[in-house]
Design an enzyme around this catalytic site. Structure first.
Site, PDB file in Angstrom:
ATOM      1  N   GLU A  22       0.789  -1.298   0.030  1.00 24.93           N
ATOM      2  CA  GLU A  22      -0.198  -0.038   0.146  1.00 24.93           C
ATOM      3  C   GLU A  22       0.928   1.266  -0.041  1.00 24.93           C
ATOM      4  OE1 GLU A  22      -2.841   0.003   3.231  1.00 24.93           O
ATOM      5  OE2 GLU A  22      -2.964   2.229   2.666  1.00 24.93           O
ATOM      6  N   PRO A  43       8.354  -8.817  -5.325  1.00 25.56           N
ATOM      7  CA  PRO A  43       7.929 -10.247  -5.456  1.00 25.56           C
ATOM      8  C   PRO A  43       6.293 -10.293  -5.797  1.00 25.56           C
ATOM      9  CG  PRO A  43       9.261 -10.020  -3.304  1.00 25.56           C
ATOM     10  CD  PRO A  43       8.957  -8.465  -4.018  1.00 25.56           C
ATOM     11  N   PRO A 222     -25.003  28.451  12.676  1.00 25.31           N
ATOM     12  CA  PRO A 222     -25.780  28.399  13.878  1.00 25.31           C
ATOM     13  C   PRO A 222     -24.982  28.772  15.114  1.00 25.31           C
ATOM     14  CG  PRO A 222     -25.575  26.287  13.554  1.00 25.31           C
ATOM     15  CD  PRO A 222     -24.771  26.919  12.394  1.00 25.31           C
ATOM     16  N   ASP A 245     -25.330  41.134  12.854  1.00 28.72           N
ATOM     17  CA  ASP A 245     -26.579  40.944  13.955  1.00 28.72           C
ATOM     18  C   ASP A 245     -26.176  40.235  15.109  1.00 28.72           C
ATOM     19  OD1 ASP A 245     -27.537  38.921  12.633  1.00 28.72           O
ATOM     20  OD2 ASP A 245     -28.080  40.088  11.167  1.00 28.72           O
ATOM     21  N   LYS A 267     -31.242  43.309  15.446  1.00 24.28           N
ATOM     22  CA  LYS A 267     -32.260  42.510  15.000  1.00 24.28           C
ATOM     23  C   LYS A 267     -32.447  41.493  15.911  1.00 24.28           C
ATOM     24  CE  LYS A 267     -33.074  41.883  10.229  1.00 24.28           C
ATOM     25  NZ  LYS A 267     -32.898  40.818   8.985  1.00 24.28           N
ATOM     26  N   GLY A 299     -26.444  31.451  10.522  1.00 26.10           N
ATOM     27  CA  GLY A 299     -26.972  30.418   9.894  1.00 26.10           C
ATOM     28  C   GLY A 299     -27.001  30.535   8.320  1.00 26.10           C
ATOM     29  N   MET A 380     -38.186  30.882  14.611  1.00 26.11           N
ATOM     30  CA  MET A 380     -38.742  32.164  15.348  1.00 26.11           C
ATOM     31  C   MET A 380     -40.113  31.741  15.684  1.00 26.11           C
ATOM     32  SD  MET A 380     -37.649  34.955  12.095  1.00 26.11           S
ATOM     33  CE  MET A 380     -37.999  33.793  10.874  1.00 26.11           C
ATOM     34  N   GLY A 409     -28.746  26.284  20.073  1.00 27.79           N
ATOM     35  CA  GLY A 409     -28.125  25.149  19.603  1.00 27.79           C
ATOM     36  C   GLY A 409     -26.515  25.260  19.068  1.00 27.79           C
TER      37      GLY A 409
END
Ligand code: SAH
Length: 464
Positions: A22, A43, A222, A245, A267, A299, A380, A409
């Protein structure tokens, strides 16, 4: 310096790889990427190695004669006697040799490569710690986006034209610095090479044109800074002005360029620090002043983010902009809460809706929402929780349908409150979740019991 870093052209030249496993195959692949003709001796060969196109596999033990005609040799066998033979014989013939994981037998070492061809960055610890070199490369991976290959090729294509037009070398250097630090490079990275070329030719035409401002509408995800995209991070460190914001978490705002001007436009619910029209106008004004403006939004900017409205205004004023998607709350928050939004046994569809109350009501298509085997994510929605639970039951969902409220979250303040359409409004009254909160309705919520994995440090997740 123990080694001289050089980049060698081995296109079409014969390279020998000794070994058939490998590791040998990995080394052969790198040589193939650089266009080498490869002879491999062992080999026996792994099936994957034998199947590599462009490699001549010779099933024999290594003999010095195999080195004939080779410009470079790599030994990657697990037989130290063979490795030593290869090293000795190659040195005797002045052929550069690398023996994997054995710096003493090497006359050259293989770096860890960051490939943005034609741009290449190589890292080497001289064999002392390949892992460290790989880690450093990983760090740079995030700072040198994939598009740098395209950008380098773009420069190569226009180099002659620029050289002809800007004959003074120091001025030419400044010209290229401006191109690479400004809107032209950004256009190439965003995939608009034709636009970038037109802009560059325009600048050649007009001499030192006024710097043109632009706006980056960037989704910050988030809350957890680890969920930023590479592009978001890069633009955050480039912008002159940051307009953000309160949905953008503090650690993320802190990651923007130190000397950038930061403008908070608020906001919060019912407490708009700056009305949307003023934000739109502010972006236009800053860009017209020639600033690189980062409009940073929680987001994803195009999901309940009014990002569309903001760039509409920019487009109307002919201001350059680009949009960088972010992880939207539904996706990030549900992941960190251990609630898969779809699942073959529970939900085949998922809808995102706004639960924002207008004049105390929610104008939604309740029949379409109250369907079996569907997850509903309310953005919201906290203030309308009573209404939305009652409406869903009224329109046919069992009142035992599981529901979760996820507070803040993906951050260390995440808390998850679970119940049913019947019980959750009462639970919320007692627990008083803190904004921002997301409400998830559907059978998938029950999976959290098994799949919950994220444990925020600050507050223990309450069992409801
Ligand atoms: N553009 C954003 C949404 C803006 S609307 C996005 O794509 O995520 C604002 C709403 O998003 C909040 O009221 C809340 O419902 C949700 N939200 C955003 N971040 C959140 C988080 N970290 N936790 C819970 N809900 C969040």
């Amino acid at each position: 310096m123990d080694f001289l870093p050089i980049f060698v052209n081995i296109k079409g030249r014969l390279c020998l790889v000794v070994g058939g496993g490998e590791v040998a195959q990995r080394k052969a692949s790198v040589l193939l990427d650089a266009g080498a003709a490869i002879k491999a001796v062992a080999p026996e060969f792994s099936a994957a190695f034998a199947g590599l196109p462009g490699v001549e596999c010779i099933v024999e033990r290594f003999q010095p004669g195999h080195l004939d005609g080779a410009v470079l040799v790599i030994a990657a066998t697990d037989d130290s006697a063979v490795n030593q033979d290869v090293s000795r014989e190659a040195r005797a013939r002045n052929i550069p040799v690398n023996v994997v994981d054995n710096p003493d037998l090497c006359t050259f070492v293989m770096p860890s490569i960051l490939d943005r061809s034609p741009l290449l960055v190589a890292f080497s610890s001289g064999g002392a710690s390949p892992v460290l070199a790989r880690m450093l490369r990983g760090k740079l991976e995030t700072m040198i986006p994939q598009g740098y290959g395209r950008l380098t090729a773009f420069c190569a294509r226009l180099r002659g034209t620029v050289k002809e037009r800007v004959t003074n070398p120091p001025m030419r250097r400044v010209f290229w610095e401006n191109v690479l630090e400004g809107a032209i490079a950004e256009k190439v990275l965003a995939g608009d090479e034709a636009g970038a070329e037109a802009m560059l030719l325009g600048q050649l035409e007009n001499g030192n044109a006024e710097p043109r401002g632009e706006v980056y509408l960037v989704g910050a995800g988030p809350g957890d800074p680890d969920l930023l995209t590479f592009r978001a991070l890069r633009l955050m460190q480039k912008a002159d002005v940051v307009v953000y914001d309160n949905l953008v978490s503090k650690p993320i705002v802190e990651m923007t360029r130190r000397d950038a001007t930061r403008i908070f436009v608020g906001k919060k619910r019912a407490d708009h620090t700056m009305p949307q029209e003023e934000i739109n106008a502010l972006l236009v004004r800053l860009a017209q002043e020639g600033k690189r403006v980062l409009r940073l939004k929680g987001g994803d900017p195009f999901i309940f983010g009014r990002g569309g409205e903001e760039i509409e205004t920019l487009a109307e004023h002919g201001i350059a902009f680009q949009v960088v998607p972010g992880i939207t709350a539904a996706s990030g928050v549900s992941s960190y809460a251990g609630i898969p939004l779809t699942h073959r046994d529970y939900a085949q569809s998922c809808v995102f809706v706004t639960g924002h109350l207008k004049d105390g009501t929610m104008n939604l298509d309740w029949d379409a929402l109250a369907r079996p085997r569907q997850t509903i994510v309310f953005y919201m929605g906290l203030h309308g929780l009573d209404t939305l639970c009652a409406k869903l039951v009224e329109h046919g969902l069992p009142d035992s349908t599981p529901v979760a409220i996820v507070q803040q979250g993906t951050t260390q303040n995440q808390r998850v409150f679970t119940g049913t359409l019947a019980t959750l409004p009462g639970i919320a009254q007692i627990e008083k979740p803190q904004a921002p909160t997301l409400i998830i309705v559907g059978g998938v919520v029950a999976l959290r019991e098994k799949l919950s994995w994220f444990e925020p440090k600050a507050s223990g997740t309450p069992a409801c």
